[in-house]
Design an enzyme around this catalytic site. Structure first.
Site, short mmCIF file in Angstrom:
data_model
loop_
_atom_site.label_atom_id
_atom_site.label_comp_id
_atom_site.label_asym_id
_atom_site.label_seq_id
_atom_site.Cartn_x
_atom_site.Cartn_y
_atom_site.Cartn_z
N LYS A 34 0.76 -1.40 0.16
CA LYS A 34 -0.34 0.01 -0.23
C LYS A 34 0.70 1.10 0.18
O LYS A 34 0.50 1.71 -0.36
CB LYS A 34 -1.22 0.35 1.39
CG LYS A 34 -1.76 1.28 1.55
CD LYS A 34 -2.17 1.56 2.98
CE LYS A 34 -2.34 2.52 3.04
NZ LYS A 34 -2.61 3.12 4.84
N ASN A 35 1.57 0.86 0.89
CA ASN A 35 2.51 2.52 1.50
C ASN A 35 3.56 2.49 -0.36
O ASN A 35 3.73 3.98 -0.60
CB ASN A 35 3.48 1.94 1.81
CG ASN A 35 2.51 2.81 3.64
OD1 ASN A 35 1.29 3.03 3.43
ND2 ASN A 35 2.95 2.30 4.22
N ARG A 104 -3.44 11.09 4.38
CA ARG A 104 -2.47 11.61 3.98
C ARG A 104 -1.19 11.59 2.63
O ARG A 104 -1.02 11.95 2.68
CB ARG A 104 -1.12 10.71 5.30
CG ARG A 104 0.08 11.27 5.62
CD ARG A 104 0.60 11.19 7.13
NE ARG A 104 1.79 11.35 6.87
CZ ARG A 104 2.06 13.41 7.17
NH1 ARG A 104 1.48 14.24 8.02
NH2 ARG A 104 3.17 13.55 7.22
N CYS A 128 -4.28 8.49 9.44
CA CYS A 128 -4.75 7.97 11.01
C CYS A 128 -3.49 8.53 11.62
O CYS A 128 -3.12 9.59 11.73
CB CYS A 128 -3.28 6.64 10.84
SG CYS A 128 -4.46 4.98 10.58
N ASP A 319 4.75 0.35 11.79
CA ASP A 319 3.42 -0.26 11.70
C ASP A 319 3.64 -1.89 12.19
O ASP A 319 2.49 -2.10 12.02
CB ASP A 319 3.57 -0.48 9.53
CG ASP A 319 3.37 1.25 9.23
OD1 ASP A 319 3.49 1.46 10.12
OD2 ASP A 319 3.59 1.29 8.17
N ILE A 341 9.30 6.22 17.03
CA ILE A 341 8.65 6.50 16.16
C ILE A 341 7.73 7.47 15.77
O ILE A 341 7.43 9.06 15.44
CB ILE A 341 8.44 5.57 14.38
CG1 ILE A 341 9.52 4.92 14.25
CG2 ILE A 341 8.16 6.87 13.48
CD1 ILE A 341 10.83 5.63 14.10
#
EC number: 2.5.1.7
Length: 434
Positions: A34-35, A104, A128, A319, A341
């Site tokens: 996805k990213n 985002r 998120c 993540d 993070i």
């Protein structure tokens, strides 16, 4: 006597009903990252030529990005795991707020728009709510490339001065190895005049994937995957066909699902080098891993606690912090999980505690005392990875759990219950009407 009302009927929100205690088997298929897919889609803005992306996950965020690009004049077609984009009719440089508010990754548009059109006006993004995640580094990098940038009333307006409307190459040193800033600057710099360097660049696989695809489009990018990226600007890019890398976070989630249910499961396709830190922690927990070119088979052992500290790649990924914590709740002994993070990524702790987990939270550090088994409960995932962690906890818990927050879960996992059910899980999706 009135009919009994099931637990699931008491929850009006869309939710998953998970019957815990079932072992998994067979193979779990990993979708495209996805990213990576989101930023690759925005790269279509850099060229008039067609971009055909394969292995694209079918997620709500992907549709959100498709809608944003279409609003700018990009032609978009989707067919299962393939997305076709062409920006030959690019006519707009300001995505509407109602589309960017929940995503985002929408901010990635600013770099390509500046590089291609010389101007952009992009609202600050949503997504998120796991911390500030500011865009200061993105903006500083764009300014270094010659853009005039101002932030006013939640909107970032950027333009390239002069008649050429072309950015200028620059040497940029990031204060932190931000993935988003690295990718934004990289996309802006490929069409800039001259050579640019990004020092202290993010080294994540998704950055490497972006650089590889940009090169396939005619860019000249070297060093991606290391701390210094060099970009030699070119006048134009062309389209290409490209396949998105497998999602390392989904792969890690499935490996943890195997471990938490004490199951032997094969996960594929996987690029093992993208998960080295996670694989090591699974071994440290007591799991055995069989790795080949196509996938990873996890064989559970007598699980015991380990300590986790999230770090930029190649460290342990933030993540997977929440999913791994779910695993540690039933591992023998004490584990310490430290989030380095994001400052607000412990929202899953209270929900795991509702399921009986023994966790003490001290700021961004959680001390986990393993217990034999979690207990089913209604819980809510307040962000994407928290929701995934609660699904994993539900798989291992005694009884029937309900997990809501599917609006978050569906942003990052492609039909997660379908995949898990095919491997032996018992999960029902409830989508109340009205």
């Amino acid at each position: 006597m009135p009919a009994a009302v099931s637990i699931s009927q008491e929850i009006l929100k869309p939710h998953l009903e998970i019957q815990g205690g079932h072992t998994l088997s067979r193979e779990l298929k990993v979708s495209g990252a996805k990213n990576s897919a989101l930023v690759l889609m925005t790269s279509a803005l850099l060229s008039e030529g067609p971009l055909e992306l394969h292995n694209v996950p079918q997620l709500t965020d992907i549709q959100g990005m498709a809608d944003i690009l279409a609003s700018l004049g990009v032609r978009v077609k989707r067919s299962q795991e393939t997305v076709w984009l062409q920006a030959d009719g690019l006519h707009h440089a300001e995505p509407p707020y109602d589309l960017v508010n929940g995503l985002r990754a929408s901010f990635f548009c600013i770099g390509p728009l500046l590089g291609r059109l010389g101007h952009a006006k992009v609202p600050l993004p949503g997504g998120c709510r796991i911390g500030a995640r500011p865009v200061v580094e993105h903006i500083r990098g764009l300014k270094a490339l010659g853009a005039m940038v101002k932030v006013e009333h939640g909107v970032v307006t950027a333009s390239v001065p002069g008649t050429s409307r072309r950015l200028k190459g620059a040497a940029i040193v990031l204060d932190c190895p931000s993935v988003g800033a690295t990718e934004t600057i990289l996309m802006a710099a490929v069409l800039a005049e001259g050579t640019s360097t990004i020092e202290n660049a993010a080294q994540e696989p998704e950055v490497q994937d972006l650089a590889k695809m940009l090169n396939a489009m005619g860019a000249r990018v070297s060093g991606a995957g290391g701390p210094i990226i060099t970009i030699e600007g070119v006048e134009r890019l062309h389209g290409c066909n490209y396949s998105v890398i497998p999602d390392r976070i989904e792969a890690g989630t499935f490996l943890i699902a195997a471990a938490i249910t004490r199951s032997i499961v094969r996960v594929s396709p996987v690029i093992p080098e993208h998960l080295n830190a996670v694989l090591q922690k699974l071994r440290d927990c007591g799991c055995t891993l069989e790795i080949d070119k196509q996938g990873i088979t996890l064989i559970p052992g007598d699980l015991h606690g380990v300590d986790i500290i999230t770090q930029p790649f190649p460290g342990f990924p933030t993540d997977l912090q929440a999913p791994f914590m779910a695993l540690l709740t039933t591992a023998k002994g004490t584990s310490v999980v430290t989030e380095k993070i994001y400052e607000n990524r412990m929202q899953h702790v209270a929900e795991l505690q509702r399921m009986g987990a023994s966790i003490r939270l001290q700021g961004n550090t959680a001390v986990v005392e393993g217990i034999p088994q979690l207990s089913a409960a209604p819980v809510s995932g307040n962000d994407l990875r928290a929701a995934a962690a609660l699904v994993l906890a539900g798989l291992a818990a005694h009884g029937i759990s309900q997990v809501d927050g599917l609006n978050h879960l569906d942003r990052g996992y492609d039909e997660i219950e379908t995949k898990l059910n095919a491997s032996g899980a018992h999960i029902l999706r409830h989508q109340p009407s009205g």
